[in-house]
Write a protein that holds these residues in place. Structure first.
Motif, short mmCIF file in Angstrom:
data_model
loop_
_atom_site.label_atom_id
_atom_site.label_comp_id
_atom_site.label_asym_id
_atom_site.label_seq_id
_atom_site.Cartn_x
_atom_site.Cartn_y
_atom_site.Cartn_z
N PRO A 172 22.33 -54.84 64.24
CA PRO A 172 22.13 -54.74 65.69
C PRO A 172 21.37 -55.92 66.30
CG PRO A 172 21.64 -52.64 64.63
CD PRO A 172 21.83 -53.65 63.53
N SER A 173 20.61 -56.64 65.48
CA SER A 173 19.82 -57.76 65.99
C SER A 173 20.69 -58.95 66.39
CB SER A 173 18.83 -58.23 64.92
OG SER A 173 19.54 -58.62 63.74
N ASP A 174 21.95 -58.96 65.98
CA ASP A 174 22.80 -60.14 66.11
C ASP A 174 23.79 -60.02 67.27
OD1 ASP A 174 21.46 -60.74 63.81
OD2 ASP A 174 23.24 -61.06 62.58
N ASN A 175 24.24 -61.18 67.73
CA ASN A 175 25.39 -61.26 68.61
C ASN A 175 26.04 -62.61 68.40
OD1 ASN A 175 27.33 -60.45 70.50
ND2 ASN A 175 25.77 -59.48 71.80
N ALA A 176 27.15 -62.85 69.12
CA ALA A 176 27.92 -64.06 68.84
C ALA A 176 28.99 -64.27 69.88
CB ALA A 176 28.56 -63.97 67.45
N VAL A 177 29.57 -65.47 69.84
CA VAL A 177 30.83 -65.73 70.54
C VAL A 177 31.86 -66.19 69.53
CG1 VAL A 177 29.97 -66.23 72.85
CG2 VAL A 177 29.98 -68.05 71.14
N LYS A 178 33.05 -65.60 69.62
CA LYS A 178 34.20 -66.10 68.89
C LYS A 178 35.04 -66.87 69.89
CE LYS A 178 34.55 -62.29 65.53
NZ LYS A 178 35.43 -61.20 65.02
N VAL A 179 35.39 -68.09 69.55
CA VAL A 179 36.11 -68.96 70.47
C VAL A 179 37.57 -69.07 70.04
CG1 VAL A 179 36.28 -71.30 71.38
CG2 VAL A 179 34.03 -70.25 71.07
N GLY A 185 44.55 -67.65 68.44
CA GLY A 185 43.79 -67.72 67.19
C GLY A 185 42.45 -68.39 67.41
N GLN A 186 41.51 -68.11 66.51
CA GLN A 186 40.22 -68.78 66.58
C GLN A 186 40.43 -70.28 66.34
OE1 GLN A 186 37.01 -66.82 64.41
NE2 GLN A 186 38.07 -64.88 64.62
N VAL A 187 39.54 -71.08 66.92
CA VAL A 187 39.76 -72.53 66.91
C VAL A 187 39.77 -73.09 65.49
CG1 VAL A 187 38.97 -73.04 69.23
CG2 VAL A 187 37.29 -72.88 67.39
#
Length: 602
Positions: A172-179, A185-187
């Motif tokens: 729960p402490s984490d977050n992110a961006v997937k680009v 598809g992811q880069v």
């Protein structure tokens, strides 16, 4: 530079001398204290220095948070170059926007979605504001939605790029961006490195755009209902005919999955579905999941769900991670629903789904000479052997990360793509996305479970039948945590040791060769070298006798080294399956013990 800043930097240098802060952290702290682009955060950094929060400062600043296999992911902290916060998320969005403007012609647009984690909606709006400030139209999913739906959105709306705010199955402490790129598809290279170059040179964040005003002007288009409907339609299109008599329980593990899995199951004709109540509420703390980590790879996640299944007479249970791109499942070992239940690991699910999809495609006459499946290098070779039995080609020389599966689909041509999988519970059928999708995988797993039931067979018995046909495969993953700046240094030392001084044997099996994907070379124990011809990445595979092997790589998203162990007994050598299982369990235990000792001695 003010005298106060001089004093603070002097304190930091004193902490470096006392080995309380790394030199790299001190460099990044100085940047955040002195450069105008970080002025909004300088007072918070100053307070940490005054309070001598050296460990917190070192953790937050020892490096610049990188792009890994799944984007930019880490622990949330209000300040820090190695943390997820408004600045690092904003830099990611601005770097992407800058690169898109430089390289893409025509009208520019970006798809954005977010999951149930803390601050996910806030970060999604921040990314949208930055995109609009750069003249890029935003298509926005205005509720908790899955990562594969974002991949679909990018393709459906013909976007230039996409952003998914999620940290997948992290704590729960984490977050992110997937680009994401325009493919959905992811880069991939070279875009990933080029975007990072732009991210590292972001000055002030363009925050003058107000989200609600951008929506009113049409610069941000809310398209949730439209995309939901189209997404479920394309998932449903992957279904196969067959029985639907199955009582199942599904858990979204406090994530977004109910928005995708339930509509997909219902569209496929399943009616007896229970959403597991304690996990149904979207909640970024994941309160009712063991250890508060919503990872369907973890068998203990299923304990309470299985108890509920026994209470209500359910025959199959599934769970998806918070952004609904991974799925796990469990089923009774025998026909006795009150008896023993077991989960399936990601490789086993991959093998079951691969055989199910190919058998249905073959029966329907839709397997062509150039049909293919895709897997990664750390996914079981059982998938390849199953594909071979159907006359289907396998593309398997891929690094870890579903983005490489998506990239291979586009490189080879998606029309003959049948199935893609990776060992970490990621699966795809269909051309509508370029990322793993737990919705389509859940739908097909339910079909398979119903098919097994109709044939008087359990799902575990179906897996055993595949072992008899293709050989017994047992795999195991060991995660060796190496946190902080010291951990990163140790990871590098360990990888170098595997390349330069690998163990001569493991679990009584002689080392036959080392495949070094970083240096693109095969090295035998006597030092002979030959070209590898594989993808370039920081991974080593130790090939042992009798088709056994171990892959070693640092995680692209978390501070740990991963050891993937693969054991194999050829079908011709299978006399008793139980004996093979026991022998391979002992082999895996020995491999794990010796790998731990090897790592500890680094």
């Amino acid at each position: 530079m003010s005298s106060e800043v001089d004093s603070l930097l002097s304190q930091v240098q004193g902490a470096v001398a006392a080995e309380k802060v790394t030199a790299s952290a001190a460099e990044n702290i100085q940047i955040w204290l002195t450069q105008p682009r970080y002025a909004a955060y300088a007072s918070q950094v100053a307070d940490l220095i005054k309070d001598e929060k050296w460990q917190a400062l070192d953790d937050a600043f020892w490096t610049v948070i990188p792009f890994g296999t799944g984007g930019r992911r880490g622990r949330m902290n209000p300040v820090g170059s190695n943390a997820i916060n408004e600045r690092t998320i904003g830099e990611s969005a601005q770097g992407l926007a800058s690169y898109v403007k430089e390289t893409v012609e025509g009208p520019l647009s970006c798809g954005i979605a977010y999951d149930t984690r803390h601050r996910s909606r806030e970060f999604a709006e921040l990314c949208a504001r930055i995109m609009v400030a750069n003249g890029i139209k935003v298509y926005f999913l205005d509720d908790y939605r899955s990562t594969p739906e974002l991949s679909f959105l990018v393709r459906y709306k013909k976007c230039s790029c996409g952003i998914m705010v999620t940290a997948s199955h992290n704590p729960p402490s984490d977050n992110a961006v997937k680009v994401y790129w325009s493919t959905g598809g992811q880069v991939l290279p070279p875009h990933d490195k080029a975007i990072i170059d732009r991210v590292m040179n972001v000055e002030a964040l363009p925050l003058e755009v107000v989200f609600d005003e951008a929506v009113a002007k049409g610069d941000v288009e809310i398209c949730t209902a439209e995309v939901d409907s189209a997404f479920i339609d394309v998932v449903k299109a992957q279904k196969f005919a067959g029985p639907r008599d199955l009582k199942l329980i599904y858990s979204p593990l406090h994530g977004v999955g109910a928005s995708a899995v339930i509509p997909a199951l219902e569209a496929d004709g399943f009616t007896d579905i229970e959403v597991y109540g304690p996990h149904a509420e979207p909640d970024g703390d994941f309160p009712n999941v063991p250890g508060h980590v919503s990872n369907p790879e973890n068998p203990v996640v299923f304990d309470a769900i299985i108890d509920r299944a026994k209470q209500v007479g359910a025959e199959f249970v599934m769970a998806t991670d918070p952004d609904c791109d991974r799925v796990g499942c469990a089923a009774p070992v025998t026909s006795d629903l009150q008896g023993e239940w077991r989960t399936f690991n990601g490789n086993q699910i991959g093998a079951l789904l691969c055989d199910y999809v190919l058998s249905k495609k073959k029966a329907g006459g839709s397997v062509a000479a150039d049909s293919y499946v895709i897997k990664t290098l750390v996914t079981t070779e059982m998938v390849r052997r199953i594909a071979d039995s159907y006359g289907v080609k396998t593309h398997g020389n891929l690094l870890v990360g579903f983005k490489y599966i998506g990239g291979t689909m586009d490189e080879v041509g998606p029309d003959n793509f049948l199935f893609g999988c990776e060992e970490s519970h990621g699966y795809l059928v269909g051309q509508y996305a370029r990322d793993k999708d737990a919705a389509v995988a859940s739908m097909l797993l339910a079909e398979l479970a119903a098919d097994c039931k109709a044939n008087g067979q359990t799902l575990h018995e179906r897996l055993e039948s595949l072992w008899w046909q293709h050989g017994y495969h047992a795999e195991h993953l060991l995660n060796q945590k190496m946190e902080g700046s010291e951990g990163m240094a140790n990871m590098k030392k360990l990888m170098a040791k595997f390349r330069e001084q690998p163990p001569r044997s493991l679990a009584g099996l002689k080392l036959e060769r080392v495949r070094d994907y970083k240096n693109d070379v095969i090295v035998t124990p006597d030092g002979e070298k030959s070209p590898l011809g594989g993808p370039a990445g920081d991974m080593v595979i130790l090939d042992l006798e009798e088709g056994n092997y171990v892959a070693v790589r640092p995680s692209g998203t978390e501070p740990k080294v991963k050891f993937y162990m693969f054991t194999f007994v050829e079908p011709e050598q299978l006399s008793l399956l139980d004996m093979a299982k026991e022998a391979m369990a002992e082999r895996i235990a020995a491999l794990e013990s010796e790998l731990k000792a090897f790592a500890a001695a680094t």
